[in-house]
Design a protein around this motif. Structure first.
Motif, PDB file in Angstrom:
ATOM      1  N   UNK A 127       0.807  -1.218   0.000  1.00  0.00           N
ATOM      2  CA  UNK A 127       0.000   0.000   0.000  1.00  0.00           C
ATOM      3  C   UNK A 127       0.844   1.274   0.000  1.00  0.00           C
ATOM      4  N   UNK A 128       2.156   1.151   0.007  1.00  0.00           N
ATOM      5  CA  UNK A 128       3.053   2.318  -0.006  1.00  0.00           C
ATOM      6  C   UNK A 128       3.908   2.273  -1.253  1.00  0.00           C
ATOM      7  N   UNK A 129       4.228   3.464  -1.805  1.00  0.00           N
ATOM      8  CA  UNK A 129       5.060   3.525  -2.997  1.00  0.00           C
ATOM      9  C   UNK A 129       6.543   3.446  -2.649  1.00  0.00           C
ATOM     10  N   UNK A 130       6.919   4.031  -1.517  1.00  0.00           N
ATOM     11  CA  UNK A 130       8.321   4.047  -1.113  1.00  0.00           C
ATOM     12  C   UNK A 130       8.563   3.028  -0.004  1.00  0.00           C
ATOM     13  N   UNK A 131       9.834   2.655   0.127  1.00  0.00           N
ATOM     14  CA  UNK A 131      10.204   1.740   1.205  1.00  0.00           C
ATOM     15  C   UNK A 131      10.066   2.473   2.536  1.00  0.00           C
ATOM     16  N   UNK A 132       9.582   1.755   3.517  1.00  0.00           N
ATOM     17  CA  UNK A 132       9.402   2.299   4.861  1.00  0.00           C
ATOM     18  C   UNK A 132      10.388   1.624   5.813  1.00  0.00           C
ATOM     19  N   UNK A 133      10.792   2.343   6.835  1.00  0.00           N
ATOM     20  CA  UNK A 133      11.673   1.801   7.850  1.00  0.00           C
ATOM     21  C   UNK A 133      10.854   0.908   8.785  1.00  0.00           C
ATOM     22  N   UNK A 134      11.277  -0.348   8.903  1.00  0.00           N
ATOM     23  CA  UNK A 134      10.556  -1.349   9.691  1.00  0.00           C
ATOM     24  C   UNK A 134      11.539  -1.980  10.676  1.00  0.00           C
ATOM     25  N   UNK A 135      11.086  -2.201  11.908  1.00  0.00           N
ATOM     26  CA  UNK A 135      11.922  -2.863  12.923  1.00  0.00           C
ATOM     27  C   UNK A 135      11.914  -4.365  12.653  1.00  0.00           C
ATOM     28  N   UNK A 136      13.103  -4.934  12.426  1.00  0.00           N
ATOM     29  CA  UNK A 136      13.259  -6.337  12.070  1.00  0.00           C
ATOM     30  C   UNK A 136      13.999  -7.058  13.203  1.00  0.00           C
ATOM     31  N   UNK A 137      13.564  -8.257  13.511  1.00  0.00           N
ATOM     32  CA  UNK A 137      14.249  -9.099  14.497  1.00  0.00           C
ATOM     33  C   UNK A 137      14.694 -10.370  13.797  1.00  0.00           C
ATOM     34  N   UNK A 138      16.005 -10.639  13.875  1.00  0.00           N
ATOM     35  CA  UNK A 138      16.553 -11.830  13.203  1.00  0.00           C
ATOM     36  C   UNK A 138      17.479 -12.584  14.143  1.00  0.00           C
ATOM     37  N   UNK A 139      17.526 -13.885  13.946  1.00  0.00           N
ATOM     38  CA  UNK A 139      18.423 -14.760  14.719  1.00  0.00           C
ATOM     39  C   UNK A 139      19.591 -15.173  13.852  1.00  0.00           C
ATOM     40  N   UNK A 140      20.763 -15.262  14.446  1.00  0.00           N
ATOM     41  CA  UNK A 140      21.968 -15.708  13.750  1.00  0.00           C
ATOM     42  C   UNK A 140      22.680 -16.726  14.626  1.00  0.00           C
ATOM     43  N   UNK A 141      23.118 -17.823  14.018  1.00  0.00           N
ATOM     44  CA  UNK A 141      23.890 -18.810  14.772  1.00  0.00           C
ATOM     45  C   UNK A 141      25.349 -18.366  14.786  1.00  0.00           C
ATOM     46  N   UNK A 142      26.112 -18.829  15.760  1.00  0.00           N
ATOM     47  CA  UNK A 142      27.506 -18.414  15.883  1.00  0.00           C
ATOM     48  C   UNK A 142      28.360 -18.738  14.650  1.00  0.00           C
ATOM     49  N   UNK A 143      28.141 -19.875  13.965  1.00  0.00           N
ATOM     50  CA  UNK A 143      28.928 -20.122  12.749  1.00  0.00           C
ATOM     51  C   UNK A 143      28.692 -19.085  11.634  1.00  0.00           C
ATOM     52  N   UNK A 144      27.554 -18.384  11.659  1.00  0.00           N
ATOM     53  CA  UNK A 144      27.262 -17.360  10.665  1.00  0.00           C
ATOM     54  C   UNK A 144      27.972 -16.039  10.961  1.00  0.00           C
ATOM     55  N   UNK A 145      28.535 -15.905  12.163  1.00  0.00           N
ATOM     56  CA  UNK A 145      29.110 -14.643  12.616  1.00  0.00           C
ATOM     57  C   UNK A 145      30.624 -14.693  12.553  1.00  0.00           C
ATOM     58  N   UNK A 146      31.203 -13.706  11.861  1.00  0.00           N
ATOM     59  CA  UNK A 146      32.659 -13.591  11.819  1.00  0.00           C
ATOM     60  C   UNK A 146      33.150 -12.909  13.083  1.00  0.00           C
ATOM     61  N   UNK A 147      32.530 -11.776  13.457  1.00  0.00           N
ATOM     62  CA  UNK A 147      32.835 -11.138  14.731  1.00  0.00           C
ATOM     63  C   UNK A 147      31.665 -10.287  15.203  1.00  0.00           C
ATOM     64  N   UNK A 148      31.666 -10.006  16.496  1.00  0.00           N
ATOM     65  CA  UNK A 148      30.697  -9.111  17.119  1.00  0.00           C
ATOM     66  C   UNK A 148      31.467  -8.182  18.041  1.00  0.00           C
ATOM     67  N   UNK A 149      31.165  -6.884  17.960  1.00  0.00           N
ATOM     68  CA  UNK A 149      31.806  -5.885  18.819  1.00  0.00           C
ATOM     69  C   UNK A 149      30.743  -4.968  19.395  1.00  0.00           C
ATOM     70  N   UNK A 150      31.049  -4.402  20.551  1.00  0.00           N
ATOM     71  CA  UNK A 150      30.160  -3.395  21.115  1.00  0.00           C
ATOM     72  C   UNK A 150      30.223  -2.168  20.212  1.00  0.00           C
ATOM     73  N   UNK A 151      29.074  -1.558  19.927  1.00  0.00           N
ATOM     74  CA  UNK A 151      29.004  -0.405  19.038  1.00  0.00           C
ATOM     75  C   UNK A 151      28.859   0.859  19.869  1.00  0.00           C
ATOM     76  N   UNK A 152      29.785   1.788  19.665  1.00  0.00           N
ATOM     77  CA  UNK A 152      29.723   3.081  20.335  1.00  0.00           C
ATOM     78  C   UNK A 152      29.471   4.147  19.283  1.00  0.00           C
ATOM     79  N   UNK A 153      28.397   4.902  19.458  1.00  0.00           N
ATOM     80  CA  UNK A 153      28.067   5.971  18.526  1.00  0.00           C
ATOM     81  C   UNK A 153      28.460   7.299  19.167  1.00  0.00           C
ATOM     82  N   UNK A 154      29.395   8.008  18.553  1.00  0.00           N
ATOM     83  CA  UNK A 154      29.899   9.249  19.112  1.00  0.00           C
ATOM     84  C   UNK A 154      29.186  10.471  18.570  1.00  0.00           C
ATOM     85  N   UNK A 155      28.034  10.290  17.968  1.00  0.00           N
ATOM     86  CA  UNK A 155      27.306  11.421  17.399  1.00  0.00           C
ATOM     87  C   UNK A 155      26.470  12.100  18.437  1.00  0.00           C
TER      88      UNK A 155
END
Length: 155
Positions: A127-155
């Motif tokens: 019902x929308x012409x443009x893409x809308x920002x949607x909150x997505x929840x996804x699961x990832x197994x550890x073999x799918x992950x190369x690395x994970x780091x804490x994210x600090x946003x300095x803005x």
């Protein structure tokens, strides 16, 4: 060359009853040992120095010479154990998948099998012409992950 397993065992014995835990231990060919620790709260330099002295006391320098460095897992360092993941639950993380995709998301859950992330993604909504920002929840197994780091946003 000193066995890193013995260093880790000595460190874990000395960390019993504290909120500190061993993240990793490496040993170079020149017997330069680096022991990395983390905590559920924070790691101060006094705790690192005390652990270094306690671990060194358990080994005989006359039998084998070595250099021991005890350091905390820094904010930008990769997560290596489940306890670190659980510590960051509810906080922003940067995840690089083995497919090469980088995800900036909130870490919702960490289990023995993998992690659950939630983030904003632009999707085509009916019902929308443009893409809308949607909150997505996804699961990832550890073999799918190369690395994970804490994210600090300095803005």
């Amino acid at each position: 060359m000193i066995d890193t397993k013995k260093i880790v065992e000595a460190a874990e014995r000395n960390l019993t009853g504290t909120d500190l835990f061993v993240v990793g231990c490496t040993c170079s060919a020149g017997n330069e040992i680096e022991l990395t620790v983390d905590s559920d709260t924070s790691v101060d330099i006094d705790a690192c120095a005390a652990l270094s002295r306690a671990v060194e006391a358990e080994f005989d320098r006359d039998a084998e010479d070595f250099s021991l460095t005890v350091a905390s897992a820094g904010i930008g360092s990769e997560l290596r154990c489940l306890r670190q993941y659980r510590k960051l639950t509810g906080r922003p993380v940067e995840v690089l998948l083995t497919s090469g995709v980088k995800v900036l998301a909130t870490l919702d859950e960490a289990t023995d099998e993998g992690i659950v992330l939630s983030y904003e993604e632009k999707q085509l909504v009916e019902g929308r012409k443009r893409k809308q920002s949607v909150r997505v929840t996804r699961s990832y197994s550890y073999p799918e992950i190369k690395y994970t780091k804490e994210w600090l946003d300095f803005k």
